[in-house]
Design a protein around this motif. Sequence first.
Motif, mmCIF file in Angstrom:
data_model
loop_
_atom_site.group_PDB
_atom_site.id
_atom_site.type_symbol
_atom_site.label_atom_id
_atom_site.label_comp_id
_atom_site.label_asym_id
_atom_site.label_seq_id
_atom_site.Cartn_x
_atom_site.Cartn_y
_atom_site.Cartn_z
ATOM 1 N N ALA A 44 0.998 -1.161 0.068
ATOM 2 C CA ALA A 44 -0.160 -0.120 -0.044
ATOM 3 C C ALA A 44 0.880 1.233 -0.076
ATOM 4 O O ALA A 44 0.565 2.126 -0.729
ATOM 5 C CB ALA A 44 -0.836 0.010 1.270
ATOM 6 N N ARG A 45 2.130 1.250 0.695
ATOM 7 C CA ARG A 45 2.944 2.250 0.797
ATOM 8 C C ARG A 45 3.451 2.574 -0.574
ATOM 9 O O ARG A 45 3.695 3.714 -1.213
ATOM 10 C CB ARG A 45 3.932 2.220 1.788
ATOM 11 C CG ARG A 45 3.516 2.308 3.313
ATOM 12 C CD ARG A 45 4.819 2.562 4.168
ATOM 13 N NE ARG A 45 5.748 1.561 4.327
ATOM 14 C CZ ARG A 45 5.490 0.345 4.967
ATOM 15 N NH1 ARG A 45 4.396 0.201 5.836
ATOM 16 N NH2 ARG A 45 6.578 -0.631 4.878
ATOM 17 N N ARG A 54 -2.367 12.675 -1.299
ATOM 18 C CA ARG A 54 -2.600 11.678 -0.437
ATOM 19 C C ARG A 54 -1.752 11.432 0.937
ATOM 20 O O ARG A 54 -0.361 11.238 0.600
ATOM 21 C CB ARG A 54 -3.023 10.328 -1.350
ATOM 22 C CG ARG A 54 -3.627 9.089 -0.585
ATOM 23 C CD ARG A 54 -3.963 8.021 -1.320
ATOM 24 N NE ARG A 54 -3.130 8.152 -2.683
ATOM 25 C CZ ARG A 54 -3.066 6.984 -3.636
ATOM 26 N NH1 ARG A 54 -3.798 6.162 -3.419
ATOM 27 N NH2 ARG A 54 -2.226 7.134 -4.557
ATOM 28 N N VAL A 55 -2.430 11.086 1.933
ATOM 29 C CA VAL A 55 -1.465 10.725 2.875
ATOM 30 C C VAL A 55 -2.053 9.301 3.487
ATOM 31 O O VAL A 55 -3.038 9.021 3.740
ATOM 32 C CB VAL A 55 -1.673 11.758 4.148
ATOM 33 C CG1 VAL A 55 -0.905 11.442 5.507
ATOM 34 C CG2 VAL A 55 -1.384 13.243 3.868
ATOM 35 N N LEU A 56 -1.068 8.608 3.765
ATOM 36 C CA LEU A 56 -1.292 7.225 4.080
ATOM 37 C C LEU A 56 -0.718 7.096 5.487
ATOM 38 O O LEU A 56 0.713 7.096 5.453
ATOM 39 C CB LEU A 56 -0.762 6.167 3.029
ATOM 40 C CG LEU A 56 -0.796 4.619 3.430
ATOM 41 C CD1 LEU A 56 -2.452 4.042 3.841
ATOM 42 C CD2 LEU A 56 -0.313 3.785 2.527
ATOM 43 N N LEU A 57 -1.339 6.561 6.609
ATOM 44 C CA LEU A 57 -0.937 6.081 7.641
ATOM 45 C C LEU A 57 -0.858 4.799 7.880
ATOM 46 O O LEU A 57 -2.115 4.277 8.023
ATOM 47 C CB LEU A 57 -1.366 6.931 8.726
ATOM 48 C CG LEU A 57 -1.136 6.578 10.281
ATOM 49 C CD1 LEU A 57 0.290 6.802 10.530
ATOM 50 C CD2 LEU A 57 -1.878 7.317 11.454
ATOM 51 N N CYS A 58 0.288 4.166 8.344
ATOM 52 C CA CYS A 58 0.007 2.641 8.419
ATOM 53 C C CYS A 58 0.636 2.206 9.859
ATOM 54 O O CYS A 58 1.574 2.791 10.353
ATOM 55 C CB CYS A 58 1.101 2.059 7.560
ATOM 56 S SG CYS A 58 0.727 1.988 5.826
ATOM 57 N N VAL A 59 -0.051 1.532 10.590
ATOM 58 C CA VAL A 59 0.001 0.996 11.803
ATOM 59 C C VAL A 59 0.150 -0.505 11.979
ATOM 60 O O VAL A 59 -0.878 -1.013 11.499
ATOM 61 C CB VAL A 59 -0.858 1.518 12.839
ATOM 62 C CG1 VAL A 59 -0.510 0.924 14.387
ATOM 63 C CG2 VAL A 59 -1.411 3.042 12.765
ATOM 64 N N VAL A 72 -8.512 4.947 17.102
ATOM 65 C CA VAL A 72 -9.790 5.171 16.835
ATOM 66 C C VAL A 72 -10.251 6.485 16.371
ATOM 67 O O VAL A 72 -11.008 7.012 15.530
ATOM 68 C CB VAL A 72 -10.793 4.433 18.004
ATOM 69 C CG1 VAL A 72 -12.242 4.678 17.538
ATOM 70 C CG2 VAL A 72 -10.458 3.018 18.112
ATOM 71 N N GLU A 73 -9.849 7.403 17.355
ATOM 72 C CA GLU A 73 -10.245 8.989 17.197
ATOM 73 C C GLU A 73 -9.546 9.425 15.836
ATOM 74 O O GLU A 73 -10.213 10.135 14.931
ATOM 75 C CB GLU A 73 -9.725 9.854 18.145
ATOM 76 C CG GLU A 73 -10.273 9.535 19.501
ATOM 77 C CD GLU A 73 -9.773 10.170 20.696
ATOM 78 O OE1 GLU A 73 -8.933 11.163 20.348
ATOM 79 O OE2 GLU A 73 -10.176 10.182 21.727
ATOM 80 N N LEU A 74 -8.311 8.920 15.329
ATOM 81 C CA LEU A 74 -7.698 9.411 14.383
ATOM 82 C C LEU A 74 -8.348 8.911 12.910
ATOM 83 O O LEU A 74 -8.550 9.536 11.965
ATOM 84 C CB LEU A 74 -6.238 8.831 14.191
ATOM 85 C CG LEU A 74 -5.410 9.077 12.802
ATOM 86 C CD1 LEU A 74 -5.149 10.635 12.837
ATOM 87 C CD2 LEU A 74 -3.943 8.427 13.184
ATOM 88 N N ALA A 84 -5.677 8.352 4.602
ATOM 89 C CA ALA A 84 -6.095 6.723 4.672
ATOM 90 C C ALA A 84 -5.410 6.227 5.933
ATOM 91 O O ALA A 84 -4.046 6.291 6.058
ATOM 92 C CB ALA A 84 -5.591 5.893 3.555
ATOM 93 N N VAL A 85 -6.079 5.379 6.666
ATOM 94 C CA VAL A 85 -5.368 4.969 7.802
ATOM 95 C C VAL A 85 -5.434 3.378 7.792
ATOM 96 O O VAL A 85 -6.492 2.865 7.685
ATOM 97 C CB VAL A 85 -6.020 5.279 9.146
ATOM 98 C CG1 VAL A 85 -5.300 4.671 10.395
ATOM 99 C CG2 VAL A 85 -6.156 6.940 9.256
ATOM 100 N N LEU A 86 -4.326 2.763 7.644
ATOM 101 C CA LEU A 86 -4.177 1.344 7.445
ATOM 102 C C LEU A 86 -3.831 0.699 8.560
ATOM 103 O O LEU A 86 -2.502 0.866 9.036
ATOM 104 C CB LEU A 86 -3.405 0.935 6.061
ATOM 105 C CG LEU A 86 -3.826 -0.327 5.377
ATOM 106 C CD1 LEU A 86 -5.155 -0.451 4.899
ATOM 107 C CD2 LEU A 86 -3.051 -0.600 4.183
ATOM 108 N N VAL A 87 -4.613 -0.338 9.402
ATOM 109 C CA VAL A 87 -4.103 -0.921 10.476
ATOM 110 C C VAL A 87 -3.647 -2.278 10.342
ATOM 111 O O VAL A 87 -4.682 -3.153 9.890
ATOM 112 C CB VAL A 87 -5.164 -0.660 11.508
ATOM 113 C CG1 VAL A 87 -4.557 -1.343 12.823
ATOM 114 C CG2 VAL A 87 -5.165 0.859 11.739
ATOM 115 N N ALA A 88 -2.716 -3.068 10.838
ATOM 116 C CA ALA A 88 -2.664 -4.401 10.761
ATOM 117 C C ALA A 88 -2.583 -4.779 12.211
ATOM 118 O O ALA A 88 -1.593 -4.201 13.304
ATOM 119 C CB ALA A 88 -1.405 -4.957 10.118
#
Length: 830
Positions: A44-45, A54-59, A72-74, A84-88
Amino acid sequence: MLRGRDRQRVAVDALLARARAGHGGALVLRGGPGSGKTAMLAAAREAAADDDRRVLLCVDDAHLLEDTGWLVELAADAADAPVAVLVATDGEPLGLPWVRLDPLDHADSLRVLRDLRPGLAPGLADDIADLACGNPLALTELARALTSEQLGGTVPAPEALPEDSSLRARFSARFHALSPQARRAVALRVVDDEVDADALARMPDLDLAAVEEAEALLEGGPLVRSALRTEIPLALRYAAHAALAEHLPPGPRRTWHEAARVPGVRDAFAARLADSASRARRCGDYPAAARDHDRAAALTADPDARARHLIAAATDHWASGAPRRARVALRTAARLTDSDELRARAELLRGGIDLGHGLPDVAERRLLHAAGELVGTHRSLAITALGFAGEAASIAGDHARYAETAAFAARLRRPDEPPATRITLDHLAGMAATFAGRHEQALPVLQSVIELAERVPHPQAKIWGGQAAYTLGDASRAHELATSAVTAAHEHGLTALVPWALVYRALSALLLDQHSAALSAAFEGVHAATAIGQHNAVVDHLTILALVAALRGDTDTAMHRIDAAAEQIAERGLGRSGTFGAWAFACVDLALDRPADALDRLRLMAAGAGGVHTGIKVMAAPHVVEAAVGCGRPSTADRALRRYEKWAGTTGSAARLALSHRCRGLLADGPRAEEHFREAIRLHRVSGTAMELAKTELFYGHRLRRDRKPRAARDLLRDAVKIFQRYEADRWVARARAELRAAGEAVGPTQADRTADRAANRAAGRADVDPTVSLTPQQAQIARLVAEGATNREIAARLFLSHRTVEHHLRNIFARLEVRSRVELTRMLD
């Protein structure tokens, strides 16, 4: 990102697309350790790297965070921003939208292994893929830990994750972090695969919290359990066996745990388990028989006796569709015994496994060797080995080796041969004569096989009978016997034989021109073979599916299926599948009006992809004639047609004789041509082969139009159009309509057609009528998959269709059912 993960990829792409449009959001990727979450974040990155808007935040590893409230707030804040917030995570989805990363399928696992270890032997690759259970990290660690001896085949494949495996260390750490009760629950599950969560909940001294804690670790499936077997302390293991011995009712499972709760020699328990295994086998419960034979081996002191139990267990594992377990048992047995008889039994089983899972030429050599070793002591087993060896040679397209196998079998024949072995000997003799073109010699022997198949109850006999009937052109009998073989295989618990039986069920349905039945059998065969790892059978069914599509003129679908099979055909030397694939490819050429390409392909027929299967090449002769006539080279068709006519004339099959007359009609001129075409039409009607009837009417109509008999041509062509429409053969519909126009008729949907369509659509809207009744079988199947929530990519993968073909079918489904969206279609079918 890999095939089999389309839903996850689509979800990630959709999230990124929303962020690009200014409305972001969050998506949680859920999966166990090693499932590929980190790799998907990296992919995805890469997709977002070139997009400054576009801004992508990966956790990654979000389950390790002590506080997730900020995340959750973010995610909520991102809904109105280009973020886009992508969480694994291995854990819960935090109330956010989520998708699960399911294990890779076997095909994708093999692709990963080939990337990691180019040139990896197919059998070894299959073993590693089975052991890894679709976990990408497990595949990587197992592949990298392979020794040169394992790569060379002198040392068995690994049976567990490497000692330095990071994945194994993570499983171990999670196990040791559990509460004492949860560790006890895990031990109970690991020492007995049949213990489930419900059984744990009924165990004394285990509370629900401990069970849930254990289940959270074990949800990773067989890979986790296999890794933990070496991590559970011995005292805890013995305690688990003792608890199950006390808790279980009398029976083989209790016997095993009574024996395993203390160390030492326990041959008496082994004998009881062997008796239980024999009873289970007689009842067709091969998984239970394999389990008890495996356990009997573990309790046996004598090496030869232990090897005998292991070979019996391997036989049962193979029969129930568990080839990897069979191979593991055989490898252990090989280290225990020098007995020629036991080694020959093991070689017979290895050959049987290779027949479905490995290289057919290797399988044939193993089976012939086993037959030679067993002929003096176990004659019936030797004959069984020869029957399988013949099938291996047929899969490879090696008819010289088939003839050698049949000659070996002929030397074993006795005047008083019992039916159970005579059917195999007759089958080998009849098919060898067929491959050599000695059809008069083959006829009575194959008829004997069909007769014996009716009397011998074993599913293998039904398979031989179905193949013999198909070879003789008796499509109805072939279909009956193949269907009986499928049913008998299920009833006898012989899962390993189901995909094989379905090959002849599909082929006989195709000979009957029952395309829907052929598709159904071949799809069932693909999924049955995939489930038990019979990759050679998967390819067989794929090429049959390709041929069905090609005969209907669905060129995109045919090529998609040919491409899906091509790699395995070349890698494994699958001559039979290669010949089917070449035939299908030639039919594609003909549908696309490339007769010269089709003729060249049919003349070379599978060159470079294993042997050429003579029987299939003979069956393809009508298309050789069609191609030769189409490119103005009719003289090149004569030899192929003579061989076909000899076969068809001997067997007396009306369907095949009809094709013979059609070919003669194409090659002849004047009244003689018309005689052949009329006889072909009569025989098509006798045999009920409607699709081939329509093609003959098209060819005959073209000839009549060219001979200035347009009225007679129009009558035939109208009928051809209707039949092609019924088979959803769009290219053939277009060809027949073009001929109709050339014959002087304005072509378009008739008023009757429009009235019938409207009536069907109205009926589909009634609550008491299944809406899919107005659809073709393939359309109905696609509609149901849409209603289940499948994406176009998932439907294409499941049905081995191109993405474009699925879209084409959906447009027709929407039009026929008068719906405008997938939501409306789903609502209609609920």
